[in-house]
Write a protein that holds these residues in place. Structure first.
Motif, PDB file in Angstrom:
ATOM      1  N   UNK A  57      25.004   4.998 -31.952  1.00  0.00           N
ATOM      2  CA  UNK A  57      25.073   5.434 -30.719  1.00  0.00           C
ATOM      3  C   UNK A  57      23.952   5.402 -29.851  1.00  0.00           C
ATOM      4  N   UNK A  58      22.902   5.450 -30.642  1.00  0.00           N
ATOM      5  CA  UNK A  58      21.553   5.697 -30.017  1.00  0.00           C
ATOM      6  C   UNK A  58      21.096   4.491 -29.176  1.00  0.00           C
ATOM      7  N   UNK A  59      21.593   3.408 -29.418  1.00  0.00           N
ATOM      8  CA  UNK A  59      21.367   1.986 -28.722  1.00  0.00           C
ATOM      9  C   UNK A  59      21.953   2.395 -27.090  1.00  0.00           C
ATOM     10  N   UNK A  60      22.846   3.356 -27.009  1.00  0.00           N
ATOM     11  CA  UNK A  60      23.066   3.419 -25.522  1.00  0.00           C
ATOM     12  C   UNK A  60      22.118   4.136 -24.810  1.00  0.00           C
ATOM     13  N   UNK A  66      23.901  -0.923 -15.736  1.00  0.00           N
ATOM     14  CA  UNK A  66      24.618  -1.893 -14.986  1.00  0.00           C
ATOM     15  C   UNK A  66      25.151  -3.022 -15.688  1.00  0.00           C
ATOM     16  N   UNK A  67      26.262  -3.407 -15.619  1.00  0.00           N
ATOM     17  CA  UNK A  67      26.753  -4.655 -16.134  1.00  0.00           C
ATOM     18  C   UNK A  67      26.896  -4.260 -17.678  1.00  0.00           C
ATOM     19  N   UNK A  68      27.656  -3.193 -17.570  1.00  0.00           N
ATOM     20  CA  UNK A  68      27.779  -2.535 -19.077  1.00  0.00           C
ATOM     21  C   UNK A  68      28.948  -3.377 -20.021  1.00  0.00           C
ATOM     22  N   UNK A  69      28.425  -4.448 -20.460  1.00  0.00           N
ATOM     23  CA  UNK A  69      29.455  -5.312 -21.305  1.00  0.00           C
ATOM     24  C   UNK A  69      28.929  -4.835 -22.664  1.00  0.00           C
ATOM     25  N   UNK A  70      29.646  -4.677 -23.785  1.00  0.00           N
ATOM     26  CA  UNK A  70      29.310  -4.213 -25.075  1.00  0.00           C
ATOM     27  C   UNK A  70      30.087  -5.347 -26.148  1.00  0.00           C
ATOM     28  N   UNK A  71      29.337  -5.567 -27.026  1.00  0.00           N
ATOM     29  CA  UNK A  71      29.859  -6.399 -28.140  1.00  0.00           C
ATOM     30  C   UNK A  71      29.794  -5.548 -29.516  1.00  0.00           C
ATOM     31  N   UNK A  88      31.274   6.435 -22.840  1.00  0.00           N
ATOM     32  CA  UNK A  88      29.990   5.839 -22.449  1.00  0.00           C
ATOM     33  C   UNK A  88      30.298   4.961 -21.235  1.00  0.00           C
ATOM     34  N   UNK A  89      31.456   4.749 -20.959  1.00  0.00           N
ATOM     35  CA  UNK A  89      31.824   4.117 -19.545  1.00  0.00           C
ATOM     36  C   UNK A  89      31.654   2.667 -19.625  1.00  0.00           C
ATOM     37  N   UNK A  90      31.862   1.870 -20.403  1.00  0.00           N
ATOM     38  CA  UNK A  90      31.502   0.569 -20.321  1.00  0.00           C
ATOM     39  C   UNK A  90      32.574  -0.250 -19.375  1.00  0.00           C
ATOM     40  N   UNK A 110      45.384   3.581 -37.141  1.00  0.00           N
ATOM     41  CA  UNK A 110      44.294   4.232 -37.138  1.00  0.00           C
ATOM     42  C   UNK A 110      43.617   4.396 -35.580  1.00  0.00           C
ATOM     43  N   UNK A 111      44.577   4.437 -34.816  1.00  0.00           N
ATOM     44  CA  UNK A 111      44.433   4.932 -33.245  1.00  0.00           C
ATOM     45  C   UNK A 111      43.527   3.887 -32.508  1.00  0.00           C
ATOM     46  N   UNK A 112      43.436   2.929 -32.725  1.00  0.00           N
ATOM     47  CA  UNK A 112      42.789   1.603 -31.849  1.00  0.00           C
ATOM     48  C   UNK A 112      43.119   1.794 -30.470  1.00  0.00           C
ATOM     49  N   UNK A 113      42.296   2.116 -29.508  1.00  0.00           N
ATOM     50  CA  UNK A 113      42.722   2.230 -28.026  1.00  0.00           C
ATOM     51  C   UNK A 113      43.308   1.094 -27.499  1.00  0.00           C
ATOM     52  N   UNK A 114      44.124   1.430 -26.600  1.00  0.00           N
ATOM     53  CA  UNK A 114      44.777   0.080 -25.777  1.00  0.00           C
ATOM     54  C   UNK A 114      44.474   0.110 -24.399  1.00  0.00           C
ATOM     55  N   UNK A 115      43.283   0.785 -24.477  1.00  0.00           N
ATOM     56  CA  UNK A 115      42.414   0.659 -23.058  1.00  0.00           C
ATOM     57  C   UNK A 115      42.229  -0.792 -22.546  1.00  0.00           C
ATOM     58  N   UNK A 116      42.532  -1.198 -21.539  1.00  0.00           N
ATOM     59  CA  UNK A 116      42.465  -2.699 -21.151  1.00  0.00           C
ATOM     60  C   UNK A 116      40.762  -3.039 -20.963  1.00  0.00           C
ATOM     61  N   UNK A 117      39.908  -2.396 -21.081  1.00  0.00           N
ATOM     62  CA  UNK A 117      38.642  -2.670 -21.073  1.00  0.00           C
ATOM     63  C   UNK A 117      38.284  -3.231 -22.681  1.00  0.00           C
ATOM     64  N   UNK A 118      38.975  -2.973 -23.661  1.00  0.00           N
ATOM     65  CA  UNK A 118      38.673  -3.352 -24.858  1.00  0.00           C
ATOM     66  C   UNK A 118      39.476  -4.752 -25.003  1.00  0.00           C
ATOM     67  N   UNK A 119      38.626  -5.588 -25.497  1.00  0.00           N
ATOM     68  CA  UNK A 119      39.443  -7.003 -26.091  1.00  0.00           C
ATOM     69  C   UNK A 119      38.965  -7.317 -27.288  1.00  0.00           C
ATOM     70  N   UNK A 120      39.881  -7.502 -28.314  1.00  0.00           N
ATOM     71  CA  UNK A 120      39.560  -7.613 -29.649  1.00  0.00           C
ATOM     72  C   UNK A 120      39.903  -9.318 -30.031  1.00  0.00           C
ATOM     73  N   UNK A 121      39.016  -9.915 -30.388  1.00  0.00           N
ATOM     74  CA  UNK A 121      39.062 -11.206 -31.156  1.00  0.00           C
ATOM     75  C   UNK A 121      39.108 -11.324 -32.650  1.00  0.00           C
TER      76      UNK A 121
END
Length: 260
Positions: A57-60, A66-71, A88-90, A110-121
């Motif tokens: 988490x320290x990377x945050x 701005x432009x909070x896109x995370x991979x 962390x409001x990405x 394991x409770x993976x979020x269904x938040x639309x901000x998460x895209x799983x590939x």
């Protein structure tokens, strides 16, 4: 797996066996018979139980606001993805996972979020890195198989490709194994040749070592400011990031190791 754990799921795929167990309020994802890969607190799937995930988490702290896109390269049980979404409001989190069965378990057990901000590939991380046109402010690399480190985590070209996906001011966070108790990661010489000796690293209790690498330049290591940031996060996270801030060292200041 202990005798007190209850087996919830056992499935196989092209890469081996996956098992999900439960002990009290915790669920665990195992790769094969021995490798505990993920831990989920069922009442709070964004809770990070392992020190190495908390240290990531320290990377945050440095990642551009701005432009909070995370991979995330490597999804596992999804706790880190959940934590980033929750705290962390990405704008968006993209998670790349090699094994579709792991994605299915993360969602079903394991409770993976269904938040639309998460895209799983479901894809190979190397293929994604070499083909995507997207850029990210924060990239977390956490690629492990049943036997340990993924081969990609020992390849300089792969890490160089990851770094090229960073936006200006972006940060690359890598979960590596520590070489015995040396305070140095595996493939230290390759990493020093690739990133120089000014990147940051923090060893953690599980035997991992977290590397924090900027898109360019040198990350400022201002511990008082970082501790203030950590203190502001502690009430919502439920734990302090101060121990990992204390452990941070520049690669050039870490204990010397035999790199021969």
């Amino acid at each position: 797996m202990s005798d007190s754990e209850t087996l919830l799921e056992r499935i196989g795929d092209d890469f081996g066996e996956l098992r999900v167990t439960q002990l009290g309020a915790y669920r665990f994802l195992y790769f094969g018979e021995q490798t505990e890969q993920s831990c989920c607190l069922t009442v709070d799937p964004g809770w990070l139980e392992y020190d190495y995930t908390r240290a990531m988490l320290l990377g945050n702290y440095w990642a551009p606001a701005e432009g909070g896109d995370m991979l995330l390269l490597g999804l596992g049980g999804g706790s880190l993805a959940n934590c980033l979404i929750d705290h962390f409001e990405p704008q968006r989190v993209v998670a790349v996972e090699l094994r579709p069965a792991v994605i299915g378990i993360a969602r079903s057990h394991l409770g993976l979020t269904s938040d639309p901000r998460l895209k799983v590939i479901a894809a190979d991380a190397q293929q994604f890195v070499t083909t995507t046109a997207e850029r990210f402010g924060l990239i977390c690399v956490d690629l492990y198989m049943e036997g340990g480190l993924s081969r990609l985590q020992l390849q300089g070209a792969f890490f160089e490709g990851c770094r090229k996906l960073l936006k200006p001011g972006g940060v690359l966070v890598i979960n590596q194994w520590q070489l015995a108790e040396s305070g140095q990661p595996y493939a230290s010489r390759m990493l020093l040749d690739l990133f120089g000796d000014q990147y940051l690293q923090a060893p953690v209790e599980e035997g991992n070592i977290i590397l924090v690498v900027p898109a360019d330049g040198i990350l400022e290591l201002d511990r008082p400011a970082m501790n203030g940031w950590a203190d502001a996060l502690e009430p919502q996270l439920g734990y302090s990031l101060r121990p990992y801030i204390h452990a941070l060292r520049r690669a050039c200041d870490a204990p010397a190791a035999d790199l021969s």
